[in-house]
Write an enzyme that holds these catalytic residues in place. Sequence first.
Site, PDB file in Angstrom:
ATOM      1  N   ILE A 116       0.824  -1.209   0.000  1.00 38.22           N
ATOM      2  CA  ILE A 116       0.000   0.000   0.000  1.00 38.22           C
ATOM      3  C   ILE A 116       0.865   1.269   0.000  1.00 38.22           C
ATOM      4  O   ILE A 116       0.787   2.080   0.923  1.00 38.22           O
ATOM      5  CB  ILE A 116      -1.001  -0.002   1.167  1.00 38.22           C
ATOM      6  CG1 ILE A 116      -0.302  -0.229   2.507  1.00 38.22           C
ATOM      7  CG2 ILE A 116      -2.086  -1.032   0.967  1.00 38.22           C
ATOM      8  CD1 ILE A 116      -1.199  -0.017   3.721  1.00 38.22           C
ATOM      9  N   PRO A 117       1.678   1.455  -1.043  1.00 30.07           N
ATOM     10  CA  PRO A 117       2.479   2.682  -1.094  1.00 30.07           C
ATOM     11  C   PRO A 117       1.566   3.904  -1.109  1.00 30.07           C
ATOM     12  O   PRO A 117       0.596   3.952  -1.872  1.00 30.07           O
ATOM     13  CB  PRO A 117       3.266   2.543  -2.395  1.00 30.07           C
ATOM     14  CG  PRO A 117       2.609   1.481  -3.182  1.00 30.07           C
ATOM     15  CD  PRO A 117       1.834   0.630  -2.237  1.00 30.07           C
ATOM     16  N   HIS A 118       1.855   4.855  -0.236  1.00 29.84           N
ATOM     17  CA  HIS A 118       1.014   6.038  -0.147  1.00 29.84           C
ATOM     18  C   HIS A 118       1.842   7.229   0.323  1.00 29.84           C
ATOM     19  O   HIS A 118       2.943   7.066   0.829  1.00 29.84           O
ATOM     20  CB  HIS A 118      -0.165   5.794   0.797  1.00 29.84           C
ATOM     21  CG  HIS A 118       0.238   5.433   2.187  1.00 29.84           C
ATOM     22  ND1 HIS A 118       0.647   4.160   2.541  1.00 29.84           N
ATOM     23  CD2 HIS A 118       0.310   6.174   3.318  1.00 29.84           C
ATOM     24  CE1 HIS A 118       0.936   4.136   3.836  1.00 29.84           C
ATOM     25  NE2 HIS A 118       0.743   5.344   4.323  1.00 29.84           N
ATOM     26  N   ALA A 119       1.284   8.414   0.115  1.00 30.76           N
ATOM     27  CA  ALA A 119       1.980   9.631   0.535  1.00 30.76           C
ATOM     28  C   ALA A 119       0.983  10.760   0.704  1.00 30.76           C
ATOM     29  O   ALA A 119      -0.079  10.767   0.081  1.00 30.76           O
ATOM     30  CB  ALA A 119       3.037  10.018  -0.500  1.00 30.76           C
TER      31      ALA A 119
END
Length: 161
Positions: free
Chosen positions: A72-75
């Site tokens: 779940i790559p997020h920013a």
Amino acid sequence: MNEPIKDLSLLLEQTTFIPDIKSTDKASVLAELADTAVSCGIVSAENRNAILDALVEREKKMSTGMQYGIAIPHAKTDLVDRLVTMIAISREGVPFETLDGEPANIFITTLSPPSDANSHIRFLAVVTRQLANRRVRENVLAAQSREDLIAALMPAEPVVG
């Protein structure tokens, strides 16, 4: 109780779906996600590196590789004014420093403004709850279109009788 599912349906209709990413390592997955954000008009080309940097910085804090083939790559970034979601599939799997050490096949990416503390958490909670089901994960991996993806992630109507 139905509100998060309704939100999920609306968000999935706006989700960018990448049915077959080409990346074979974590760094290239993040770069491909940043490139997709540009190609889909989520951010301008001059902001591509800022999105990539935000994703990389988040990964440096702790890997977003979960288990069961999910990452779940997020920013958080000022470059978006609302929650933006992308879901990408790697049929072969990508090493992503997951909790179970297995390759990641499903990448659920969110970009959200720093002022929005809750939208991405709610989206991720609902989607990951759905993906806890092996059959749902299999259906997501088989998806070829956004319509397939939505059908895979949305719970079936209850059977009466």
